[in-house]
Design a protein around this motif. Structure first.
Motif, PDB file in Angstrom:
ATOM      1  N   ASP A 291       0.749  -1.208  -0.089  1.00  0.00           N
ATOM      2  CA  ASP A 291       0.095   0.228   0.060  1.00  0.00           C
ATOM      3  C   ASP A 291       0.546   1.410   0.286  1.00  0.00           C
ATOM      4  N   GLU A 292       0.146   2.349   0.780  1.00  0.00           N
ATOM      5  CA  GLU A 292       0.864   3.485  -0.408  1.00  0.00           C
ATOM      6  C   GLU A 292       1.959   3.922   1.256  1.00  0.00           C
ATOM      7  N   ASN A 293       2.258   2.979   2.404  1.00  0.00           N
ATOM      8  CA  ASN A 293       2.906   3.283   3.030  1.00  0.00           C
ATOM      9  C   ASN A 293       3.705   2.139   2.781  1.00  0.00           C
ATOM     10  N   GLY A 294       3.742   1.392   2.095  1.00  0.00           N
ATOM     11  CA  GLY A 294       5.395   0.335   2.347  1.00  0.00           C
ATOM     12  C   GLY A 294       4.386  -1.100   2.871  1.00  0.00           C
ATOM     13  N   GLN A 295       2.887  -0.953   3.765  1.00  0.00           N
ATOM     14  CA  GLN A 295       2.540  -2.635   3.758  1.00  0.00           C
ATOM     15  C   GLN A 295       1.992  -3.213   3.595  1.00  0.00           C
ATOM     16  N   PRO A 296       2.215  -4.922   3.214  1.00  0.00           N
ATOM     17  CA  PRO A 296       1.434  -5.601   2.828  1.00  0.00           C
ATOM     18  C   PRO A 296       0.641  -5.779   2.733  1.00  0.00           C
ATOM     19  N   HIS A 297      -0.596  -6.051   1.630  1.00  0.00           N
ATOM     20  CA  HIS A 297      -1.511  -6.871   1.864  1.00  0.00           C
ATOM     21  C   HIS A 297      -1.686  -7.676   1.173  1.00  0.00           C
ATOM     22  N   LEU A 298      -2.591  -8.984   1.889  1.00  0.00           N
ATOM     23  CA  LEU A 298      -2.885 -10.064   1.433  1.00  0.00           C
ATOM     24  C   LEU A 298      -4.430 -10.350   0.280  1.00  0.00           C
ATOM     25  N   VAL A 299      -3.924 -10.864  -0.202  1.00  0.00           N
ATOM     26  CA  VAL A 299      -5.696 -10.735  -1.299  1.00  0.00           C
ATOM     27  C   VAL A 299      -5.591 -12.324  -1.581  1.00  0.00           C
ATOM     28  N   GLU A 300      -6.708 -13.157  -1.162  1.00  0.00           N
ATOM     29  CA  GLU A 300      -7.108 -14.446  -1.374  1.00  0.00           C
ATOM     30  C   GLU A 300      -7.838 -14.733  -2.019  1.00  0.00           C
ATOM     31  N   ASP A 301      -7.547 -15.501  -3.101  1.00  0.00           N
ATOM     32  CA  ASP A 301      -9.123 -16.644  -3.619  1.00  0.00           C
ATOM     33  C   ASP A 301      -9.954 -15.274  -4.449  1.00  0.00           C
ATOM     34  N   ALA A 302      -9.133 -14.255  -5.511  1.00  0.00           N
ATOM     35  CA  ALA A 302      -9.724 -13.118  -5.946  1.00  0.00           C
ATOM     36  C   ALA A 302      -9.931 -13.086  -7.240  1.00  0.00           C
ATOM     37  N   PRO A 303     -11.343 -13.491  -7.559  1.00  0.00           N
ATOM     38  CA  PRO A 303     -11.798 -13.888  -8.945  1.00  0.00           C
ATOM     39  C   PRO A 303     -11.262 -12.127  -9.945  1.00  0.00           C
ATOM     40  N   LEU A 304     -10.466 -13.345 -11.428  1.00  0.00           N
ATOM     41  CA  LEU A 304     -10.091 -12.457 -12.355  1.00  0.00           C
ATOM     42  C   LEU A 304     -11.085 -11.862 -13.276  1.00  0.00           C
ATOM     43  N   PRO A 305     -10.475 -10.723 -13.862  1.00  0.00           N
ATOM     44  CA  PRO A 305     -10.092 -10.327 -13.546  1.00  0.00           C
ATOM     45  C   PRO A 305      -9.843  -8.606 -12.499  1.00  0.00           C
ATOM     46  N   TRP A 306      -8.634  -8.560 -11.766  1.00  0.00           N
ATOM     47  CA  TRP A 306      -8.376  -7.654 -10.073  1.00  0.00           C
ATOM     48  C   TRP A 306      -7.841  -6.497 -10.146  1.00  0.00           C
ATOM     49  N   SER A 307      -8.469  -5.814 -10.134  1.00  0.00           N
ATOM     50  CA  SER A 307      -7.434  -4.547  -9.593  1.00  0.00           C
ATOM     51  C   SER A 307      -7.773  -3.735  -8.466  1.00  0.00           C
ATOM     52  N   HIS A 308      -6.765  -3.065  -8.005  1.00  0.00           N
ATOM     53  CA  HIS A 308      -6.815  -1.908  -6.773  1.00  0.00           C
ATOM     54  C   HIS A 308      -6.028  -0.643  -7.556  1.00  0.00           C
TER      55      HIS A 308
ATOM     56  N   PRO B 293       6.033  12.066  -1.646  1.00  0.00           N
ATOM     57  CA  PRO B 293       6.743  12.142  -2.534  1.00  0.00           C
ATOM     58  C   PRO B 293       7.258  11.309  -3.054  1.00  0.00           C
ATOM     59  N   SER B 294       7.309   9.763  -2.619  1.00  0.00           N
ATOM     60  CA  SER B 294       8.556   8.998  -3.124  1.00  0.00           C
ATOM     61  C   SER B 294       7.578   7.695  -2.638  1.00  0.00           C
ATOM     62  N   MET B 295       7.478   6.500  -3.131  1.00  0.00           N
ATOM     63  CA  MET B 295       6.754   4.402  -3.131  1.00  0.00           C
ATOM     64  C   MET B 295       7.487   3.781  -3.916  1.00  0.00           C
ATOM     65  N   SER B 296       7.041   2.361  -3.232  1.00  0.00           N
ATOM     66  CA  SER B 296       7.696   1.860  -4.547  1.00  0.00           C
ATOM     67  C   SER B 296       6.128   0.415  -4.130  1.00  0.00           C
ATOM     68  N   ALA B 297       5.901   0.718  -5.726  1.00  0.00           N
ATOM     69  CA  ALA B 297       4.466  -0.226  -5.914  1.00  0.00           C
ATOM     70  C   ALA B 297       5.125  -1.960  -6.377  1.00  0.00           C
ATOM     71  N   ASN B 298       4.717  -3.055  -5.574  1.00  0.00           N
ATOM     72  CA  ASN B 298       4.560  -3.991  -5.932  1.00  0.00           C
ATOM     73  C   ASN B 298       3.622  -5.162  -6.042  1.00  0.00           C
ATOM     74  N   ILE B 299       3.923  -6.178  -6.501  1.00  0.00           N
ATOM     75  CA  ILE B 299       2.739  -7.050  -7.070  1.00  0.00           C
ATOM     76  C   ILE B 299       3.389  -8.194  -6.266  1.00  0.00           C
ATOM     77  N   VAL B 300       2.613  -9.553  -6.336  1.00  0.00           N
ATOM     78  CA  VAL B 300       3.216 -10.392  -6.567  1.00  0.00           C
ATOM     79  C   VAL B 300       1.927 -11.843  -6.526  1.00  0.00           C
ATOM     80  N   ALA B 301       1.793 -12.362  -7.438  1.00  0.00           N
ATOM     81  CA  ALA B 301       0.441 -13.244  -7.596  1.00  0.00           C
ATOM     82  C   ALA B 301       0.789 -14.424  -7.846  1.00  0.00           C
ATOM     83  N   GLN B 302      -0.098 -15.018  -7.172  1.00  0.00           N
ATOM     84  CA  GLN B 302       0.067 -17.056  -7.795  1.00  0.00           C
ATOM     85  C   GLN B 302      -1.341 -17.223  -8.328  1.00  0.00           C
ATOM     86  N   GLY B 303      -1.860 -17.817  -9.366  1.00  0.00           N
ATOM     87  CA  GLY B 303      -2.889 -18.410 -10.264  1.00  0.00           C
ATOM     88  C   GLY B 303      -2.901 -19.892  -9.383  1.00  0.00           C
TER      89      GLY B 303
END
Length: 136
Positions: free
Chosen positions: A65-82, A89-99
């Motif tokens: 998220d915007e504060n660098g805290q990880p969030h887990l989403v389980e069994d989300a239907p495709l397509p998915w967006s957030h 002023p700066s942040m890191s954006a990262n997403i990891v997914a397993q089908g």
């Protein structure tokens, strides 16, 4: 002698006060503007995480998220967006997914202010994918 001491102290005090006033030492330090607490967010960034694949498949995803805290989403239907909106002023954006087993194609994208900053896809059984933007 006591009279001379009183005159020297009075003269010294007068000289000190004159020197301080001529160099502005007695002036008050300016405080912050009264409107400084009434700031509005400027130029907010819109960061969108997208995961796409065959309809009917599900994914498990981790994103920051915007504060660098990880969030887990389980069994989300495709397509998915957030979407995240931030004024940092700066942040890191990262997403990891397993089908899951029902999908063999998975795509991830990170979009910052309508500009695709990372776009990856994979064709595998139970695909694993990540997208990363180091500095948004």
């Amino acid at each position: 002698m006591p009279l001379l001491l009183v005159v020297v102290i009075a003269l010294g005090a007068y000289v000190v006060l004159r020197v301080r006033s001529s160099f502005g030492a007695g002036a008050r330090v300016a405080t912050s503007d009264a409107n400084a607490d009434d700031t509005k967010p400027f130029n907010p960034k819109h960061i969108t995480y997208e995961l796409t694949g065959p309809t009917g498949g599900t994914i498990s995803a981790n994103y920051l998220d915007e504060n660098g805290q990880p969030h887990l989403v389980e069994d989300a239907p495709l397509p998915w967006s957030h979407t995240i909106v931030t004024t940092l002023p700066s942040m890191s954006a990262n997403i990891v997914a397993q089908g899951d087993t029902a999908i063999e194609h998975l795509r991830c994208r990170i979009i910052v202010d309508d500009e695709v900053r990372d776009d990856r896809s994979i064709d595998e059984y139970k695909p694993f994918i990540y997208c990363l933007v180091k500095s948004v």
